[in-house]
Write an enzyme that holds these catalytic residues in place. Sequence first.
Site, PDB file in Angstrom:
ATOM      1  N   GLY A 140      24.095 -46.562  23.435  1.00 29.83           N
ATOM      2  CA  GLY A 140      25.245 -45.710  22.606  1.00 29.83           C
ATOM      3  C   GLY A 140      24.818 -44.191  22.983  1.00 29.83           C
ATOM      4  CE1 TYR A 141      20.931 -43.074  25.472  1.00 29.50           C
ATOM      5  CE2 TYR A 141      21.295 -41.990  27.659  1.00 29.50           C
ATOM      6  CZ  TYR A 141      20.153 -42.628  26.455  1.00 29.50           C
ATOM      7  OH  TYR A 141      18.966 -42.858  26.721  1.00 29.50           O
ATOM      8  CB  SER A 142      29.532 -42.084  26.559  1.00 28.81           C
ATOM      9  OG  SER A 142      28.608 -42.077  27.833  1.00 28.81           O
ATOM     10  CB  SER A 154      28.217 -51.519  29.249  1.00 27.19           C
ATOM     11  OG  SER A 154      28.942 -50.933  30.017  1.00 27.19           O
ATOM     12  CD  GLU A 207      22.331 -46.159  33.307  1.00 25.05           C
ATOM     13  OE1 GLU A 207      21.967 -45.341  32.124  1.00 25.05           O
ATOM     14  OE2 GLU A 207      23.374 -46.888  33.202  1.00 25.05           O
TER      15      GLU A 207
HETATM   16  C1  LIG Z   1      31.720 -49.095  33.775  1.00 21.80           C
HETATM   17  C2  LIG Z   1      31.253 -48.015  32.716  1.00 21.80           C
HETATM   18  C3  LIG Z   1      30.554 -48.378  32.109  1.00 21.80           C
HETATM   19  C4  LIG Z   1      29.726 -47.416  31.111  1.00 21.80           C
HETATM   20  N1  LIG Z   1      28.785 -47.967  30.188  1.00 21.80           N
HETATM   21  C5  LIG Z   1      28.413 -46.911  29.319  1.00 21.80           C
HETATM   22  C6  LIG Z   1      27.248 -47.495  28.250  1.00 21.80           C
HETATM   23  O1  LIG Z   1      27.028 -48.500  28.050  1.00 21.80           O
HETATM   24  N2  LIG Z   1      26.828 -46.436  27.399  1.00 21.80           N
HETATM   25  C7  LIG Z   1      27.193 -45.255  27.377  1.00 21.80           C
HETATM   26  O2  LIG Z   1      26.826 -44.320  26.619  1.00 21.80           O
HETATM   27  N3  LIG Z   1      28.145 -44.864  28.527  1.00 21.80           N
HETATM   28  C8  LIG Z   1      28.622 -45.703  29.350  1.00 21.80           C
HETATM   29  N4  LIG Z   1      29.504 -45.242  30.084  1.00 21.80           N
HETATM   30  C9  LIG Z   1      30.075 -43.841  30.221  1.00 21.80           C
HETATM   31  C10 LIG Z   1      29.548 -43.088  31.305  1.00 21.80           C
HETATM   32  O3  LIG Z   1      28.117 -42.813  31.035  1.00 21.80           O
HETATM   33  C11 LIG Z   1      30.656 -41.766  31.459  1.00 21.80           C
HETATM   34  O4  LIG Z   1      31.747 -42.264  31.688  1.00 21.80           O
HETATM   35  C12 LIG Z   1      30.033 -40.770  32.182  1.00 21.80           C
HETATM   36  O5  LIG Z   1      28.701 -40.065  31.771  1.00 21.80           O
HETATM   37  C13 LIG Z   1      30.938 -39.507  32.666  1.00 21.80           C
HETATM   38  O6  LIG Z   1      31.532 -38.929  31.418  1.00 21.80           O
HETATM   39  P1  LIG Z   1      32.957 -38.948  31.002  1.00 21.80           P
HETATM   40  O7  LIG Z   1      33.710 -40.375  31.262  1.00 21.80           O
HETATM   41  O8  LIG Z   1      33.008 -38.475  29.678  1.00 21.80           O
HETATM   42  O9  LIG Z   1      33.517 -38.060  32.016  1.00 21.80           O
HETATM   43  P2  LIG Z   1      33.720 -36.396  31.912  1.00 21.80           P
HETATM   44  O10 LIG Z   1      32.269 -35.915  31.634  1.00 21.80           O
HETATM   45  O11 LIG Z   1      34.891 -35.794  31.361  1.00 21.80           O
HETATM   46  O12 LIG Z   1      33.609 -35.997  33.609  1.00 21.80           O
HETATM   47  C14 LIG Z   1      35.153 -36.146  34.182  1.00 21.80           C
HETATM   48  C15 LIG Z   1      34.960 -35.646  35.431  1.00 21.80           C
HETATM   49  O13 LIG Z   1      34.345 -34.158  35.660  1.00 21.80           O
HETATM   50  C16 LIG Z   1      33.303 -34.195  36.370  1.00 21.80           C
HETATM   51  N5  LIG Z   1      32.332 -33.223  35.947  1.00 21.80           N
HETATM   52  C17 LIG Z   1      31.991 -32.930  34.515  1.00 21.80           C
HETATM   53  N6  LIG Z   1      31.218 -32.005  34.566  1.00 21.80           N
HETATM   54  C18 LIG Z   1      30.975 -31.563  35.413  1.00 21.80           C
HETATM   55  C19 LIG Z   1      30.037 -30.621  35.871  1.00 21.80           C
HETATM   56  N7  LIG Z   1      29.120 -29.867  35.155  1.00 21.80           N
HETATM   57  N8  LIG Z   1      29.929 -30.404  37.134  1.00 21.80           N
HETATM   58  C20 LIG Z   1      30.728 -31.091  38.296  1.00 21.80           C
HETATM   59  N9  LIG Z   1      31.633 -31.976  37.770  1.00 21.80           N
HETATM   60  C21 LIG Z   1      31.572 -32.031  36.576  1.00 21.80           C
HETATM   61  C22 LIG Z   1      32.733 -35.633  36.552  1.00 21.80           C
HETATM   62  O14 LIG Z   1      31.896 -35.831  37.584  1.00 21.80           O
HETATM   63  C23 LIG Z   1      33.990 -36.241  36.313  1.00 21.80           C
HETATM   64  O15 LIG Z   1      34.333 -36.670  37.562  1.00 21.80           O
HETATM   65  C24 LIG Z   1      30.069 -46.094  30.940  1.00 21.80           C
HETATM   66  C25 LIG Z   1      31.041 -45.707  32.103  1.00 21.80           C
HETATM   67  C26 LIG Z   1      31.687 -46.646  32.890  1.00 21.80           C
HETATM   68  C27 LIG Z   1      32.748 -46.163  33.952  1.00 21.80           C
END
Ligand SMILES: Cc1cc2nc3c(=O)[nH]c(=O)nc-3n(C[C@H](O)[C@H](O)[C@H](O)COP(=O)(O)OP(=O)(O)OC[C@H]3O[C@@H](n4cnc5c(N)ncnc54)[C@H](O)[C@@H]3O)c2cc1C
Length: 386
Positions: free
Chosen positions: A127-129, A161, A244
Amino acid sequence: MQFSPEDEEFRGRLRDWLAANVPPELRGAGGPGREHEAFAERLAWNRRLAAAGWTCLGWPAEHGGHDESLARQVIFHEEYARSDAPALVTVVGEELLGPTLIAFGTPEQKRRFLPPIAAVEELWCQGYSEPGAGSDLASVSTTAVPVGEEWVITGQKVWTSLAHVADWCFVLARTTPGSRRSAGLSYLLVPMRQAGITVRPITQLTGTSEFNEVFFDGARTPIGNIVGEPGDGWRIAMATLEFERGVAMLGKQVGFRRELGDLAAAARRTGAAADPLLRDRLARAWIGLEVMRAYALDTLGEQADEGLANKGAEASVLKVLWSRWHRDLGELAMDVHGAASMVDSDDAWQRLFLFSRADTIYGGSDEIQRNIIATRALRLPRPARP
Ligand SMILES: Cc1cc2nc3c(=O)[nH]c(=O)nc-3n(C[C@H](O)[C@H](O)[C@H](O)COP(=O)(O)OP(=O)(O)OC[C@H]3O[C@@H](n4cnc5c(N)ncnc54)[C@H](O)[C@@H]3O)c2cc1C
């Protein structure tokens, strides 16, 4: 990394056991984009694997592990993938939370939480995001306040997930009111099956729901279920991410080898192998896999010698290598199979293609990994925050 004659003997024993025990009807089940497949059967299989002593190989024996060397953990992943055994359901507990608790947990926490992970009696989710905290994880706004002997948690997680099947969740929550960014966060262990938690599946590109929204509405966990001190959660959470991005990928890259082997076989069967451009991409994929394996074994071996988990820039290099490789493989698979893969939504290659779009996002996006590499390996200044 070298494998001794005793390691090879271990490999032989494991290979024989898998050949005799992997249920034929589960071969290959639960791969990328197919997490929903035969979940109950895969859980039962995972428990059998545990009972036979093949889970948590690197953990200390006192916590349900087997004190095995890194070389033998590598062998396990290699043989497991080679046997076409189904995808494991315990990955989050075994490869993320377990190593974190071994490094930072109290003796009571280790006693309470590690054996049920090793025995596959309790499943975990991460539970991070949150809707406002992904790459910028320090913006977490879920709160936890101590009330009597419990933490009371309020907020929302997203993309969680396997939350729909998990018994427990490790939650990054703000425990210091008014704190900002990474200060004031704590790492809490929270039972999932309670009135204060609602799990809502999210339908993914594949049409299935591997991840979820998770709502905490006054959810509770005992006050002792905190890893590290209150306010120290960021440090612990980052360590989990390094696990991870590091050792946990070993299993993946061996699965990739099988996928590439299957794809090459398909290219021979369909005639795609006669296309010089596809041949070139298949050969490049094989080279990429060799590079990935060599890098993983080299850096993991070094860190094992130093008694460390995979860390920092090396873990990020590995994440970028494997995620881009696998995303490219998904595209190559579609090109090898042609139009048929596009229209058959049950097609395993199509699912692989669709799910592999997520590889460069979860566990920290590629852009974020490059920022880490730039800062830690190249010592470039930290990027400005938008
Ligand atoms: C299949 C899947 C499973 C997942 N499972 C889990 C889980 O079990 N638990 C959990 O906690 N999370 C989970 N996640 C979430 C995942 O960790 C996040 O989606 C990821 O960290 C990106 O965050 P966001 O989706 O909010 O995108 P954003 O942070 O909004 O990013 C959007 C875009 O902007 C870019 N970006 C953002 N900041 C910067 C920067 N400073 N410099 C350059 N580029 C940048 C990113 O690279 C991306 O391309 C999962 C995601 C997926 C797709």
